[in-house]
Design a protein around this motif. Structure first.
Motif, PDB file in Angstrom:
ATOM      1  N   ALA A  76       0.811  -1.219   0.000  1.00 36.15           N
ATOM      2  CA  ALA A  76       0.000   0.000   0.000  1.00 36.15           C
ATOM      3  C   ALA A  76       0.843   1.268   0.000  1.00 36.15           C
ATOM      4  O   ALA A  76       0.324   2.358  -0.258  1.00 36.15           O
ATOM      5  CB  ALA A  76      -0.929  -0.004   1.213  1.00 36.15           C
ATOM      6  N   ARG A  77       2.139   1.133   0.277  1.00 36.95           N
ATOM      7  CA  ARG A  77       3.011   2.314   0.300  1.00 36.95           C
ATOM      8  C   ARG A  77       3.425   2.750  -1.105  1.00 36.95           C
ATOM      9  O   ARG A  77       4.032   3.814  -1.260  1.00 36.95           O
ATOM     10  CB  ARG A  77       4.257   2.023   1.146  1.00 36.95           C
ATOM     11  N   THR A  87      15.141   2.282  -6.830  1.00 35.59           N
ATOM     12  CA  THR A  87      15.659   2.014  -5.488  1.00 35.59           C
ATOM     13  C   THR A  87      14.576   1.654  -4.478  1.00 35.59           C
ATOM     14  O   THR A  87      14.894   1.392  -3.318  1.00 35.59           O
ATOM     15  CB  THR A  87      16.410   3.246  -4.960  1.00 35.59           C
ATOM     16  N   THR A  88      13.304   1.644  -4.896  1.00 29.43           N
ATOM     17  CA  THR A  88      12.209   1.386  -3.949  1.00 29.43           C
ATOM     18  C   THR A  88      12.427   0.055  -3.233  1.00 29.43           C
ATOM     19  O   THR A  88      12.519  -0.992  -3.884  1.00 29.43           O
ATOM     20  CB  THR A  88      10.862   1.377  -4.675  1.00 29.43           C
ATOM     21  N   PRO A  89      12.495   0.074  -1.911  1.00 35.01           N
ATOM     22  CA  PRO A  89      12.721  -1.178  -1.173  1.00 35.01           C
ATOM     23  C   PRO A  89      11.402  -1.926  -0.971  1.00 35.01           C
ATOM     24  O   PRO A  89      10.322  -1.339  -1.061  1.00 35.01           O
ATOM     25  CB  PRO A  89      13.281  -0.697   0.167  1.00 35.01           C
ATOM     26  N   PRO A  90      11.467  -3.221  -0.699  1.00 34.89           N
ATOM     27  CA  PRO A  90      10.237  -3.976  -0.442  1.00 34.89           C
ATOM     28  C   PRO A  90       9.660  -3.660   0.930  1.00 34.89           C
ATOM     29  O   PRO A  90      10.361  -3.187   1.825  1.00 34.89           O
ATOM     30  CB  PRO A  90      10.703  -5.430  -0.516  1.00 34.89           C
ATOM     31  N   GLY A  91       8.399  -3.944   1.066  1.00 31.84           N
ATOM     32  CA  GLY A  91       7.708  -3.797   2.340  1.00 31.84           C
ATOM     33  C   GLY A  91       6.604  -4.831   2.417  1.00 31.84           C
ATOM     34  O   GLY A  91       6.481  -5.698   1.531  1.00 31.84           O
ATOM     35  N   ARG A  92       5.779  -4.746   3.436  1.00 28.63           N
ATOM     36  CA  ARG A  92       4.675  -5.697   3.554  1.00 28.63           C
ATOM     37  C   ARG A  92       3.730  -5.559   2.365  1.00 28.63           C
ATOM     38  O   ARG A  92       3.317  -4.466   2.006  1.00 28.63           O
ATOM     39  CB  ARG A  92       3.932  -5.457   4.872  1.00 28.63           C
ATOM     40  N   GLY A  93       3.454  -6.681   1.740  1.00 28.83           N
ATOM     41  CA  GLY A  93       2.628  -6.704   0.542  1.00 28.83           C
ATOM     42  C   GLY A  93       3.431  -6.797  -0.735  1.00 28.83           C
ATOM     43  O   GLY A  93       2.893  -7.138  -1.790  1.00 28.83           O
ATOM     44  N   LEU A 301       8.967  10.010  -1.443  1.00 29.26           N
ATOM     45  CA  LEU A 301       9.262   8.581  -1.550  1.00 29.26           C
ATOM     46  C   LEU A 301       9.863   8.005  -0.274  1.00 29.26           C
ATOM     47  O   LEU A 301      10.006   6.788  -0.160  1.00 29.26           O
ATOM     48  CB  LEU A 301      10.191   8.329  -2.732  1.00 29.26           C
ATOM     49  N   ALA A 302      10.180   8.858   0.691  1.00 32.89           N
ATOM     50  CA  ALA A 302      10.598   8.322   1.991  1.00 32.89           C
ATOM     51  C   ALA A 302       9.466   7.529   2.622  1.00 32.89           C
ATOM     52  O   ALA A 302       9.705   6.607   3.422  1.00 32.89           O
ATOM     53  CB  ALA A 302      11.030   9.458   2.909  1.00 32.89           C
ATOM     54  N   ALA A 303       8.235   7.845   2.251  1.00 36.91           N
ATOM     55  CA  ALA A 303       7.077   7.133   2.794  1.00 36.91           C
ATOM     56  C   ALA A 303       6.981   5.708   2.287  1.00 36.91           C
ATOM     57  O   ALA A 303       6.197   4.913   2.808  1.00 36.91           O
ATOM     58  CB  ALA A 303       5.794   7.897   2.450  1.00 36.91           C
ATOM     59  N   GLN A 304       7.774   5.361   1.274  1.00 32.13           N
ATOM     60  CA  GLN A 304       7.762   3.985   0.780  1.00 32.13           C
ATOM     61  C   GLN A 304       8.517   3.031   1.698  1.00 32.13           C
ATOM     62  O   GLN A 304       8.361   1.816   1.589  1.00 32.13           O
ATOM     63  CB  GLN A 304       8.372   3.930  -0.623  1.00 32.13           C
ATOM     64  N   VAL A 305       9.314   3.569   2.597  1.00 26.72           N
ATOM     65  CA  VAL A 305      10.071   2.727   3.524  1.00 26.72           C
ATOM     66  C   VAL A 305       9.120   2.193   4.591  1.00 26.72           C
ATOM     67  O   VAL A 305       8.440   2.960   5.273  1.00 26.72           O
ATOM     68  CB  VAL A 305      11.222   3.507   4.168  1.00 26.72           C
ATOM     69  N   ASP A 306       9.089   0.877   4.736  1.00 31.71           N
ATOM     70  CA  ASP A 306       8.210   0.210   5.690  1.00 31.71           C
ATOM     71  C   ASP A 306       8.992  -0.049   6.984  1.00 31.71           C
ATOM     72  O   ASP A 306       9.817  -0.968   7.043  1.00 31.71           O
ATOM     73  CB  ASP A 306       7.720  -1.110   5.095  1.00 31.71           C
TER      74      ASP A 306
END
Length: 317
Positions: A76-77, A87-93, A301-306
């Motif tokens: 959802a991020r 560079t987007t890292p993975p998170g839940r989902g 895009l800092a909000a993409q960090v889970d």
């Protein structure tokens, strides 16, 4: 374990990438070779025989949008593929991948060459001249490595772009071990000093592999220049020369096979540090967000960090 081969252009890093991957495959180890060089020659090095079938699997860069859709999954991020940068890292989902898993990315992009599964990033062609840098081709493989969960006894071997260009992306932080291939010349070891300093900043393990060594003088020169970072060396190889001509004769020399064994032993001796890998990924992502990606996407895009999420075998479930 993820292994990168780097070095000056012409040092033999593509040849060593292929030799190492072939040796792993012959030992029945799960291995995936990745061609991340601006000059895509790893396929030829894996199967040097004249008349070998061409590599026809599409490059990762040709399907970047589809790869983003696959990897972001239900995270959802990440609002859209447009908001997902290299560079987007993975998170839940997020969709996490197993090495050579039964998924559309591996099914589409992997082809066996010389007994080794191979995946390529994509060539820099005339359409890119003057309008793009080669690192735009590496976005897909950077995302792939961010979302890959490789397990003990598995190997990813990547032939990196020549020189210190790898530091223009975050790829250099995505590996468990980096082998710098150096000829016994001043130019051969010049890239080593650049890599050494950057690697130390991020705590990246780096070892030097001497190549095209002809005698004790060459070996002494390398030891004087790189010190304890010299792990092993390969001698000038008649087998490699015959392979480069399209007609490999006999077998790789015993001295050089032993050097490849040393490389594998070194890789196997390292433990997998998932928290450190992910910490580097987040650091590189935040640097890119501040530098260009926030402006390019119009998002923070800092909000993409889970927070609290770390990829690894446990996260596959």
């Amino acid at each position: 374990m993820r292994v990168a081969f780097v070095g000056k252009g012409g040092s033999g890093k593509t040849t060593l990438s292929a030799l190492f991957a072939r040796q792993l495959a012959r030992a029945d180890a799960p291995v995936l070779a990745v061609d991340g060089d601006i000059n895509q020659h790893l396929s030829q090095a894996l199967d040097p025989t004249a008349g070998a079938p061409p590599f026809t699997a599409p490059p990762l860069a040709a399907h970047l949008g589809d790869i983003k859709d696959l990897l972001r999954g239900t995270n959802a991020r990440i609002a859209s593929r447009e908001a997902m940068v290299k560079t987007t890292p993975p998170g839940r989902g997020s969709r996490l991948l197993r090495l050579l898993g039964d998924d559309e990315l591996h099914t589409r992009h992997v082809q066996r060459v010389g007994g080794v599964p191979l995946m390529v990033t994509g060539e820099f062609d005339e359409r890119d001249l003057g309008v793009a840098c080669y690192h735009s081709k590496l976005g897909a493989v950077e995302l792939y490595l961010n979302h890959l969960v490789d397990e003990p006894g598995e190997y990813l071997v990547m032939d990196m772009t020549a020189g210190a260009d790898a530091f223009a992306s975050g790829l250099f932080t995505r590996f468990d071990m980096t082998f710098l291939v150096a000829e016994p010349t001043r130019k051969g070891v010049s890239v080593y000093r650049q890599y050494r300093d950057h690697a130390r900043e991020f705590g990246i393990p780096l070892a030097v592999v001497g190549n095209k060594v002809t005698g004790e003088d060459d070996l002494l020169f390398l030891k004087e220049q790189v010190g304890d970072d010299l792990l092993t060396h390969l001698v000038v190889s008649p087998w490699v020369r015959s392979a480069e001509r399209g007609s490999p004769r006999g077998e790789l020399e015993e001295t050089n096979r032993h050097a490849l064994d040393v490389l594998r032993e070194t890789v196997d001796a390292r433990g997998k540090d998932w928290p450190a890998l992910h910490r580097h990924a987040v650091d590189i992502h935040l640097r890119n967000a501040r530098s260009w990606a926030d402006d390019a996407t119009g998002e923070d895009l800092a909000a993409q960090v889970d927070p609290g999420f770390v990829p690894g075998p446990a996260s596959l479930t």
